[in-house]
Design an enzyme around this catalytic site. Structure first.
Site, PDB file in Angstrom:
ATOM      1  N   ASN A 162      -6.327   4.148  -7.144  1.00 45.51           N
ATOM      2  CA  ASN A 162      -7.459   4.808  -6.330  1.00 45.51           C
ATOM      3  C   ASN A 162      -8.569   5.212  -7.123  1.00 45.51           C
ATOM      4  O   ASN A 162      -9.231   4.534  -7.823  1.00 45.51           O
ATOM      5  CB  ASN A 162      -7.075   6.225  -5.391  1.00 45.51           C
ATOM      6  CG  ASN A 162      -8.398   6.087  -4.231  1.00 45.51           C
ATOM      7  OD1 ASN A 162      -9.248   5.483  -4.095  1.00 45.51           O
ATOM      8  ND2 ASN A 162      -8.349   7.398  -3.735  1.00 45.51           N
ATOM      9  N   THR A 207      -9.502   0.732  -9.549  1.00 48.50           N
ATOM     10  CA  THR A 207      -8.874  -0.391  -8.788  1.00 48.50           C
ATOM     11  C   THR A 207      -9.059  -1.697  -9.813  1.00 48.50           C
ATOM     12  O   THR A 207      -9.682  -1.563 -10.628  1.00 48.50           O
ATOM     13  CB  THR A 207      -9.330  -0.484  -7.273  1.00 48.50           C
ATOM     14  OG1 THR A 207      -9.227   0.631  -6.687  1.00 48.50           O
ATOM     15  CG2 THR A 207      -8.727  -1.843  -6.580  1.00 48.50           C
ATOM     16  N   ARG A 227       1.007  -1.125   0.116  1.00 49.17           N
ATOM     17  CA  ARG A 227       0.070  -0.108   0.069  1.00 49.17           C
ATOM     18  C   ARG A 227       0.685   1.311   0.013  1.00 49.17           C
ATOM     19  O   ARG A 227       1.781   1.382   0.547  1.00 49.17           O
ATOM     20  CB  ARG A 227      -0.776  -0.091   1.197  1.00 49.17           C
ATOM     21  CG  ARG A 227      -1.790   1.103   1.485  1.00 49.17           C
ATOM     22  CD  ARG A 227      -3.001   0.980   0.595  1.00 49.17           C
ATOM     23  NE  ARG A 227      -4.135   1.742   1.106  1.00 49.17           N
ATOM     24  CZ  ARG A 227      -5.254   1.966   0.220  1.00 49.17           C
ATOM     25  NH1 ARG A 227      -5.127   1.607  -1.044  1.00 49.17           N
ATOM     26  NH2 ARG A 227      -6.271   2.873   0.744  1.00 49.17           N
ATOM     27  N   ASP A 272      -7.938   8.356   0.388  1.00 56.99           N
ATOM     28  CA  ASP A 272      -8.447   7.211   1.426  1.00 56.99           C
ATOM     29  C   ASP A 272      -8.260   7.425   2.813  1.00 56.99           C
ATOM     30  O   ASP A 272      -8.686   6.503   3.617  1.00 56.99           O
ATOM     31  CB  ASP A 272      -7.701   5.520   0.717  1.00 56.99           C
ATOM     32  CG  ASP A 272      -8.564   4.887  -0.276  1.00 56.99           C
ATOM     33  OD1 ASP A 272      -9.670   5.481  -0.351  1.00 56.99           O
ATOM     34  OD2 ASP A 272      -7.866   4.243  -0.952  1.00 56.99           O
ATOM     35  N   THR A 293      -4.227  -0.642  -7.059  1.00 54.17           N
ATOM     36  CA  THR A 293      -4.808   0.506  -7.369  1.00 54.17           C
ATOM     37  C   THR A 293      -4.086   1.790  -7.653  1.00 54.17           C
ATOM     38  O   THR A 293      -3.113   1.768  -7.096  1.00 54.17           O
ATOM     39  CB  THR A 293      -5.979   0.534  -6.046  1.00 54.17           C
ATOM     40  OG1 THR A 293      -6.737   1.675  -6.446  1.00 54.17           O
ATOM     41  CG2 THR A 293      -5.444   1.064  -4.812  1.00 54.17           C
ATOM     42  N   SER A 323      -7.807   0.916   3.336  1.00 51.98           N
ATOM     43  CA  SER A 323      -8.192   0.514   2.120  1.00 51.98           C
ATOM     44  C   SER A 323      -9.471  -0.546   2.232  1.00 51.98           C
ATOM     45  O   SER A 323      -9.731  -1.108   3.621  1.00 51.98           O
ATOM     46  CB  SER A 323      -7.091  -0.277   1.485  1.00 51.98           C
ATOM     47  OG  SER A 323      -7.557  -1.077   0.373  1.00 51.98           O
ATOM     48  N   SER A 324     -10.189  -0.605   1.224  1.00 46.11           N
ATOM     49  CA  SER A 324     -11.163  -1.651   1.207  1.00 46.11           C
ATOM     50  C   SER A 324     -11.059  -2.855   0.401  1.00 46.11           C
ATOM     51  O   SER A 324     -11.715  -3.690   0.173  1.00 46.11           O
ATOM     52  CB  SER A 324     -12.389  -1.282   0.763  1.00 46.11           C
ATOM     53  OG  SER A 324     -13.093  -0.014   1.516  1.00 46.11           O
ATOM     54  N   GLY A 378     -13.879   0.319  -4.932  1.00 51.10           N
ATOM     55  CA  GLY A 378     -13.979   1.326  -3.695  1.00 51.10           C
ATOM     56  C   GLY A 378     -14.492   0.546  -2.662  1.00 51.10           C
ATOM     57  O   GLY A 378     -14.359  -0.453  -2.265  1.00 51.10           O
TER      58      GLY A 378
HETATM   59  N1  GLY Z   1      -8.286   2.908  -3.300  1.00 49.59           N
HETATM   60  C1  GLY Z   1      -9.437   2.137  -2.898  1.00 49.59           C
HETATM   61  C2  GLY Z   1      -9.278   1.173  -1.664  1.00 49.59           C
HETATM   62  O1  GLY Z   1      -8.041   0.910  -1.438  1.00 49.59           O
HETATM   63  O2  GLY Z   1     -10.204   0.777  -1.013  1.00 49.59           O
END
Ligand code: GLY
Length: 568
Positions: A398, A378, A103, A420, A396, A449-450, A471
């Site tokens: 984003n 993503t 990340r 985020d 991603t 993050s999701s 997202g």
């Molecule tokens: N950028 C989307 C996520 O990481 O959830």
């Protein structure tokens, strides 16, 4: 066991012929791609082909994953990347599991209020577009770490296919041409140079884009590995770009960046083991909370997208997303009670106030008020090799094309991942997600993050590899896709194609895709108090299912994207 493999292959060929010659049968049970030896499912045909070629050359799932990541950076620049970040969840054929967090991180000079004006109000677009929105990229470091720990082929051979793709050009699909044209103004406005993806005449399906500058960057990565990006020419290009546009990433930021091996989260759903990404992703925690929460309801009998099923999923999601906003962030900066959040004791109490007939108001769970701005960028890819090694990677920038900042002569986009973070307590980000202290901005911190790359096994054998972009809808799409297979008896492809819904606590409405609900279900949900809003494209899954006979079913979402699964 060459004989059994031959038999499985013969079976695969018969299935393929049946599938292509008998539409009626295919409609009854829509299978994805069937293969015996390996499977790659990605968002772009060129990336999928490159992944399969690596597997055929004897590379393992992790070699193929590295090659696919670089190929997506070329062929699918709205989400594929070297200027972003992501997560790997893996399960080796030996049963060993692990995860890598590559990340992005906040730059050293980032601070909590960096997107607020003098009155403490959020400055529009500052965290989503332009140089200040960029987090320190993690993808290239991630790929080199995956290679060191899990790869088997020379790194240069895994980057080379992407270089050739960049030099030989990528033919645009209709969808991609439309996206490029839609972003033309943003690309011009955000950059002080004109990115080579800006064309004087609109892009059209069938046009070929050559990525000369990107090829040169990839050559530096091929030849110098991590140093080809975080040091030397590429690092200088990034820092120069930052200075031109008022960004804050420095050479020191690039130098300091390290991706992190993390213990994956595990939980169970009935007889299945769920292996997911721990924080700084909320994906593992949230998917596990949802699955644990729904375990005691007989949704298999209630039926796919029936009123009762949707109501219970919604009530669970409402509570899970409220937890996400309150508790989750970067574990290296904030104490995250991840294990507690998925414990049976906690979840029993957390879900105890769900009324089977009446909706709860999100405001009564925790206050807040948000808007929802759609974005589904993503990208995810799933890979299984001949030995049963599995890789699930979600990566991603984003937003679509990230910050829209393209590194001059570097040929790649930089992420807008800083959005985020919770830029201000209780104020929604571009996905409408709210957050608090756990996800506040701090130097060197990773934003929540999701992304939910997920692997499932059963009786110590690989069962499913799954993930998606989207997202905030990533979590609920993965949740539904798993249930579609396990509870609703769908094939992997049917589960991917199936219409999806989403609720994220705030705003307090159910998003649904066209045709996800029949009119009776719609009005029954309304009577229970739910507010429903239609939205396009929830989920765009890339998944692999291991069938009972050991064959692999690769599914890719060709209904919502240009995705394709191929095997051999
Ligand atoms: N950028 C989307 C996520 O990481 O959830």
């Amino acid at each position: 066991m060459p004989y059994s493999k031959l038999t499985r292959l013969a079976f695969a060929i018969v299935l393929f012929i049946m599938a292509s010659s008998c539409t009626e049968l295919a409609n009854e049970s829509l299978r994805g791609t069937i293969a015996a030896n390996g499977m790659v499912s990605t968002a772009h045909p060129e990336a999928t082909k490159i992944g399969v070629a690596i597997l055929k050359q004897g590379g393992n799932a992790y070699d193929a994953a590295i090659a696919v990541q670089f190929a997506l950076a070329v062929a699918y620049p709205n989400a594929g990347n070297i200027g972003g970040g992501g997560f790997l969840v893996y399960r080796k054929s030996t049963g060993e599991i692990g995860s890598l967090d590559f990340r992005e991180k906040a730059p050293l000079s980032a601070h909590k209020d960096m997107y607020l004006d003098q009155d403490g109000e959020v400055i529009e677009n500052l965290s989503t577009r332009g140089h200040l929105a960029v987090g320190v990229p993690g993808s290239v470091d991630g790929m080199t770490k995956i290679h060191q720990e899990l790869g088997s082929m020379p790194f240069s051979e895994l980057v080379e296919p992407a270089i050739q793709l960049a030099l030989n050009g990528v033919v645009l699909t209709d969808r991609e041409a439309t996206k490029f044209n839609g972003q033309r103004k943003n690309f011009i406005e955000t950059n002080s140079h004109t990115p080579y993806l800006v064309s004087n005449t609109p892009w059209a399906k069938g046009d070929t884009i050559f990525h000369k500058d990107l090829a040169a960057t990839l050559m530096r990565i091929r030849d110098h590995g991590r140093a080809g990006f975080y040091e030397g020419t590429t690092a200088q290009l990034i820092v120069d770009e930052m200075m031109r546009g008022g960004g804050i990433i420095t050479k020191e930021d690039l130098d300091l960046y390290q991706s992190v091996w993390r213990e994956p989260m595990t939980s169970s759903y009935k007889s299945y083991r769920i292996i997911g990404m721990p924080p700084p992703s909320s994906g593992g925690v949230a998917v596990m909370q949802l699955l644990k929460g729904i375990e005691s309801y007989d949704i298999g009998t209630w039926g796919f997208n029936s009123t009762r099923t949707i109501h219970i999923m919604t009530e669970l999601e409402r509570r899970v997303y409220a937890d996400r906003a309150t508790y989750l962030g970067d574990p290296d900066h904030y104490q995250i009670p991840a294990d507690k959040l998925i414990s049976d004791i906690y979840l029993k109490q957390r879900f105890s106030d769900i009324d089977p007939l009446v909706k709860t108001f999100s405001q009564s769970i925790k206050t807040g008020s948000v808007n929802f701005i759609e974005s589904i960028e993503t990208t995810h890819f799933s890979i299984v090799d001949v030995n049963g090694n599995a890789a699930a990677i979600t990566t991603t920038l984003n937003g679509s094309y990230g910050s829209k900042v393209m590194v001059k002569t570097g040929g790649f986009f930089l992420n807008n991942e800083m959005d985020d973070f919770s830029v201000k307590s209780g104020v929604p980000n571009m996905f409408g997600l709210v957050g608090d202290k756990a996800n506040a901005i701090a130097p060197q911190k990773r934003m929540l993050s999701s992304m939910s790359p997920t692997i499932i096994d059963k009786n110590d054998s690989l069962f499913m590899v799954v993930g998606t972009p989207g997202g905030s809808t990533i979590i609920t799409s993965v949740f539904q896709t798993i249930l579609n297979v396990i509870e609703h008896g769908m094939t992997m492809q049917e589960a991917v194609n199936a219409k999806k819904l989403h609720h994220q606590w705030l705003p307090d409405h159910i998003l649904y895709e066209l045709n996800a609900l029949d009119s009776i279900t719609y009005s029954e949900l309304e009577q229970m108090g739910h507010v429903l809003k239609q939205r396009d494209g929830i989920g765009r899954m890339n998944a692999i299912l291991v069938l009972d006979d050991g064959l692999l079913e690769g599914a890719a979402d060709y209904t919502r994207g240009d995705d394709i699964a191929l095997g051999y």
